[in-house]
Design a protein around this motif. Structure first.
Motif, PDB file in Angstrom:
ATOM      1  N   THR A   1     -19.573 -39.165  -4.059  1.00  9.43           N
ATOM      2  CA  THR A   1     -19.789 -39.748  -2.952  1.00  9.43           C
ATOM      3  C   THR A   1     -19.546 -41.333  -2.887  1.00  9.43           C
ATOM      4  O   THR A   1     -18.698 -41.690  -2.049  1.00  9.43           O
ATOM      5  CB  THR A   1     -20.955 -39.331  -1.949  1.00  9.43           C
ATOM      6  OG1 THR A   1     -21.216 -37.866  -2.094  1.00  9.43           O
ATOM      7  CG2 THR A   1     -20.921 -39.976  -0.589  1.00  9.43           C
ATOM      8  N   VAL A   2     -20.064 -41.951  -3.782  1.00  5.64           N
ATOM      9  CA  VAL A   2     -20.225 -43.300  -3.673  1.00  5.64           C
ATOM     10  C   VAL A   2     -18.651 -43.617  -4.358  1.00  5.64           C
ATOM     11  O   VAL A   2     -18.062 -44.543  -3.627  1.00  5.64           O
ATOM     12  CB  VAL A   2     -21.259 -44.041  -4.683  1.00  5.64           C
ATOM     13  CG1 VAL A   2     -21.000 -45.298  -4.983  1.00  5.64           C
ATOM     14  CG2 VAL A   2     -22.606 -43.822  -4.204  1.00  5.64           C
ATOM     15  N   ASP A   3     -18.342 -43.299  -5.222  1.00  7.21           N
ATOM     16  CA  ASP A   3     -16.774 -43.501  -5.923  1.00  7.21           C
ATOM     17  C   ASP A   3     -15.840 -43.061  -4.795  1.00  7.21           C
ATOM     18  O   ASP A   3     -14.862 -43.811  -4.557  1.00  7.21           O
ATOM     19  CB  ASP A   3     -16.724 -42.446  -7.069  1.00  7.21           C
ATOM     20  CG  ASP A   3     -15.323 -42.701  -7.874  1.00  7.21           C
ATOM     21  OD1 ASP A   3     -14.949 -43.959  -7.571  1.00  7.21           O
ATOM     22  OD2 ASP A   3     -14.863 -41.786  -8.476  1.00  7.21           O
ATOM     23  N   ALA A   4     -15.937 -42.078  -3.985  1.00  9.71           N
ATOM     24  CA  ALA A   4     -14.966 -41.539  -2.944  1.00  9.71           C
ATOM     25  C   ALA A   4     -14.988 -42.716  -1.887  1.00  9.71           C
ATOM     26  O   ALA A   4     -13.998 -43.143  -1.358  1.00  9.71           O
ATOM     27  CB  ALA A   4     -15.158 -40.126  -2.435  1.00  9.71           C
ATOM     28  N   PHE A   5     -16.229 -42.873  -1.501  1.00  7.22           N
ATOM     29  CA  PHE A   5     -16.295 -44.120  -0.511  1.00  7.22           C
ATOM     30  C   PHE A   5     -15.529 -45.484  -0.887  1.00  7.22           C
ATOM     31  O   PHE A   5     -14.677 -46.100  -0.212  1.00  7.22           O
ATOM     32  CB  PHE A   5     -17.740 -44.547  -0.136  1.00  7.22           C
ATOM     33  CG  PHE A   5     -17.898 -45.734   1.108  1.00  7.22           C
ATOM     34  CD1 PHE A   5     -17.621 -45.340   2.308  1.00  7.22           C
ATOM     35  CD2 PHE A   5     -18.296 -46.926   0.424  1.00  7.22           C
ATOM     36  CE1 PHE A   5     -17.717 -46.351   3.035  1.00  7.22           C
ATOM     37  CE2 PHE A   5     -18.524 -47.883   1.335  1.00  7.22           C
ATOM     38  CZ  PHE A   5     -18.067 -47.698   2.669  1.00  7.22           C
ATOM     39  N   TYR A   6     -15.808 -46.009  -2.208  1.00 11.47           N
ATOM     40  CA  TYR A   6     -14.946 -46.959  -2.654  1.00 11.47           C
ATOM     41  C   TYR A   6     -13.615 -46.811  -2.707  1.00 11.47           C
ATOM     42  O   TYR A   6     -12.834 -47.762  -2.568  1.00 11.47           O
ATOM     43  CB  TYR A   6     -15.668 -47.671  -3.998  1.00 11.47           C
ATOM     44  CG  TYR A   6     -17.065 -47.953  -3.938  1.00 11.47           C
ATOM     45  CD1 TYR A   6     -17.639 -48.730  -2.866  1.00 11.47           C
ATOM     46  CD2 TYR A   6     -17.614 -47.688  -5.092  1.00 11.47           C
ATOM     47  CE1 TYR A   6     -18.959 -49.085  -3.006  1.00 11.47           C
ATOM     48  CE2 TYR A   6     -19.046 -48.527  -5.372  1.00 11.47           C
ATOM     49  CZ  TYR A   6     -19.666 -48.946  -3.984  1.00 11.47           C
ATOM     50  OH  TYR A   6     -21.079 -49.512  -4.204  1.00 11.47           O
ATOM     51  N   GLN A   7     -13.061 -45.791  -3.052  1.00 12.27           N
ATOM     52  CA  GLN A   7     -11.706 -45.406  -3.349  1.00 12.27           C
ATOM     53  C   GLN A   7     -10.841 -45.464  -2.027  1.00 12.27           C
ATOM     54  O   GLN A   7      -9.698 -45.761  -2.148  1.00 12.27           O
ATOM     55  CB  GLN A   7     -11.433 -44.178  -4.250  1.00 12.27           C
ATOM     56  CG  GLN A   7     -11.937 -44.250  -5.563  1.00 12.27           C
ATOM     57  CD  GLN A   7     -11.262 -45.336  -6.583  1.00 12.27           C
ATOM     58  OE1 GLN A   7      -9.894 -45.355  -6.334  1.00 12.27           O
ATOM     59  NE2 GLN A   7     -11.989 -46.351  -7.097  1.00 12.27           N
ATOM     60  N   LYS A   8     -11.528 -45.077  -1.036  1.00 11.69           N
ATOM     61  CA  LYS A   8     -10.918 -44.764   0.139  1.00 11.69           C
ATOM     62  C   LYS A   8     -10.642 -46.635   0.722  1.00 11.69           C
ATOM     63  O   LYS A   8      -9.654 -46.683   1.320  1.00 11.69           O
ATOM     64  CB  LYS A   8     -11.910 -44.232   1.224  1.00 11.69           C
ATOM     65  CG  LYS A   8     -11.352 -44.034   2.759  1.00 11.69           C
ATOM     66  CD  LYS A   8     -12.215 -43.234   3.644  1.00 11.69           C
ATOM     67  CE  LYS A   8     -13.518 -44.200   3.768  1.00 11.69           C
ATOM     68  NZ  LYS A   8     -14.343 -43.207   4.684  1.00 11.69           N
ATOM     69  N   ILE A   9     -11.831 -47.181   0.202  1.00 10.74           N
ATOM     70  CA  ILE A   9     -11.451 -48.642   0.894  1.00 10.74           C
ATOM     71  C   ILE A   9     -10.312 -49.251  -0.117  1.00 10.74           C
ATOM     72  O   ILE A   9      -9.130 -49.862   0.462  1.00 10.74           O
ATOM     73  CB  ILE A   9     -12.723 -49.487   0.513  1.00 10.74           C
ATOM     74  CG1 ILE A   9     -13.875 -48.907   1.335  1.00 10.74           C
ATOM     75  CG2 ILE A   9     -12.298 -50.938   0.586  1.00 10.74           C
ATOM     76  CD1 ILE A   9     -15.193 -49.543   1.041  1.00 10.74           C
ATOM     77  N   LEU A  10     -10.250 -49.020  -1.309  1.00 14.25           N
ATOM     78  CA  LEU A  10      -9.278 -49.254  -2.223  1.00 14.25           C
ATOM     79  C   LEU A  10      -7.721 -48.868  -1.580  1.00 14.25           C
ATOM     80  O   LEU A  10      -6.853 -49.785  -1.682  1.00 14.25           O
ATOM     81  CB  LEU A  10      -9.379 -49.176  -3.449  1.00 14.25           C
ATOM     82  CG  LEU A  10     -10.487 -49.880  -4.431  1.00 14.25           C
ATOM     83  CD1 LEU A  10     -10.714 -49.255  -5.669  1.00 14.25           C
ATOM     84  CD2 LEU A  10     -10.162 -51.196  -4.402  1.00 14.25           C
ATOM     85  N   ALA A  11      -7.675 -47.530  -1.256  1.00 16.37           N
ATOM     86  CA  ALA A  11      -6.503 -47.233  -0.770  1.00 16.37           C
ATOM     87  C   ALA A  11      -6.001 -47.637   0.542  1.00 16.37           C
ATOM     88  O   ALA A  11      -4.762 -47.787   0.726  1.00 16.37           O
ATOM     89  CB  ALA A  11      -6.580 -45.557  -0.505  1.00 16.37           C
ATOM     90  N   GLY A  12      -6.878 -48.218   1.320  1.00  8.56           N
ATOM     91  CA  GLY A  12      -6.467 -48.792   2.484  1.00  8.56           C
ATOM     92  C   GLY A  12      -6.128 -50.386   2.246  1.00  8.56           C
ATOM     93  O   GLY A  12      -5.791 -50.974   3.387  1.00  8.56           O
ATOM     94  N   LYS A  13      -6.544 -50.744   1.155  1.00 13.57           N
ATOM     95  CA  LYS A  13      -6.227 -52.271   1.004  1.00 13.57           C
ATOM     96  C   LYS A  13      -4.556 -52.654   1.077  1.00 13.57           C
ATOM     97  O   LYS A  13      -3.854 -51.807   0.426  1.00 13.57           O
ATOM     98  CB  LYS A  13      -6.934 -52.774  -0.078  1.00 13.57           C
ATOM     99  CG  LYS A  13      -8.413 -52.881  -0.055  1.00 13.57           C
ATOM    100  CD  LYS A  13      -8.993 -53.419  -1.407  1.00 13.57           C
ATOM    101  CE  LYS A  13      -8.813 -54.675  -1.712  1.00 13.57           C
ATOM    102  NZ  LYS A  13      -9.302 -55.867  -0.713  1.00 13.57           N
TER     103      LYS A  13
END
Length: 360
Positions: free
Chosen positions: A348-360
């Protein structure tokens, strides 16, 4: 009129005596609760040294020091891969960052560089005490200043991760002018005074409520302008994505009490998310959410065995037992099982961080 005046004087005198005695009790309690923290010698967790011995060459860490106030705090940079960014890890009370080594290395396995450090007065960092709850955001701010001053670290996407005291810290620090790309706060509280009252009530009953003004006074004496920093104010000071997670059965920082998650209606940050953790009745509390199901059941069986010597020696915690007794009971612990990490939580933590990176 004389009788009324005497009564008022008497009440005032009692209030003064109560206030003075109460404040003395609050100050004494602070010195006791926030005394120097050292990790128990015998535990079901692994140390990094044990992990190095168990998995030679698999993990690396680089020691670093950085100033917080007049002290130089001890930290480590875990891992060498950094394609997913930097995670700055803020630990809970009565512990140090190495208490969470399983979770830290789980993030390393996923491609993050992790910066873990011990707060003032905790484990490897100096300080006779950890001072109080507001010291957490102060130390985290100092750690982030260290990151910002390092050309290599400052170039990486920057995420914060905190549990309990650390959950408060990673949110409150946002209101202290520090920045991050994303924040995960687990089992955190918003206001130090509220959680102190809540825990005090659990120990001494409703009388703890009367101490709230004295707790505020002591916080002001210790932390000045920082005495009032809260997690909610930090979250609302920015539009940084924040994921607030909390165990449904948490009775330490109560889900429906001092927990940040109980402050949803006060949070205006449009990028704040909330997630209730309820893996099972056995893994929805304050600390056990970090364990695999197998690890939780294994540790429960060990705790049942420890009840016998704890009753014999009239102690509440295993680390209060004589060392030879602890050594006997912990000798055969299989840490391959007991240190098992809840990978679902870190998914869950990793998915949250990856969602942020994908939006950068």
């Amino acid at each position: 009129m004389k009788n009324i005046t005497k009564a008022l004087i008497g009440i005032g005198g009692l209030a003064a005596v109560w206030g003075g005695a109460g404040y003395t009790m609050v100050r004494t309690s602070y010195n006791y609760v926030f005394a120097k923290t050292s990790l128990p010698k015998y535990t079901t967790n692994r140390t990094f040294k044990e992990i190095e011995e168990r998995y030679p060459g698999k993990y690396t860490r680089k020691p670093v020091q950085f100033p917080s106030g007049e002290l130089m705090l001890q930290g480590y940079l875990y891992g060498e891969r950094k394609e997913r960014g930097l995670v700055v890890f803020s630990h809970g009370i009565f512990s140090g960052h190495e208490t969470y080594i399983g979770g830290i290395l789980n993030l390393v396995d996923r491609g993050y560089l992790v910066f873990g450090f011990d707060n003032t007065g905790c484990c490897e960092s100096p300080g006779e005490t950890s001072k109080g709850l507001q010291q957490g955001p102060r130390d985290l701010a100092a750690a982030l200043d260290f990151v910002a001053a390092d050309p290599e670290l400052s170039a990486l996407p920057r995420f914060l991760f905190g549990h309990s005291w650390g959950g408060y810290s990673v949110c409150a620090v946002l209101g202290m002018g520090r920045q991050a790309d994303g924040v995960v706060a687990i089992s955190g509280f918003s206001e130090p005074v509220d959680v102190t009252e809540e825990m005090g009530e659990g120990m001494v009953g409703p009388i703890a409520r009367t101490m709230k003004p004295l707790i505020r006074l002591e916080n002001r004496r210790r932390f000045g302008e920082d005495a009032g920093i809260t997690a909610v104010d930090g979250i609302n000071s920015t539009d940084t994505p924040v994921l607030i997670m909390h165990g449904a059965g948490d009775d330490y920082v109560r889900y429906n009490g001092a927990g940040i998650i109980n402050q949803r209606e006060r949070i205006t940050n449009p990028n704040a998310e909330f997630l209730t953790l309820d893996y099972s009745a056995e893994r929805n509390g304050h600390n056990n959410i970090f364990l695999s199901e197998e690890a939780k059941l294994y540790k429960d069986r060990l705790e049942e065995r420890l009840e016998v010597p704890k009753k014999e020696y009239h102690v509440k915690e295993s680390w209060e037992l004589p060392e030879e007794v602890q050594a006997e009971y912990f000798r055969d612990v299989d840490k391959d099982i007991s240190a098992g990490v809840n990978t679902e939580l870190f998914d869950t933590v990793d998915a949250f961080y990856q969602k942020i990176l994908a939006g950068k």
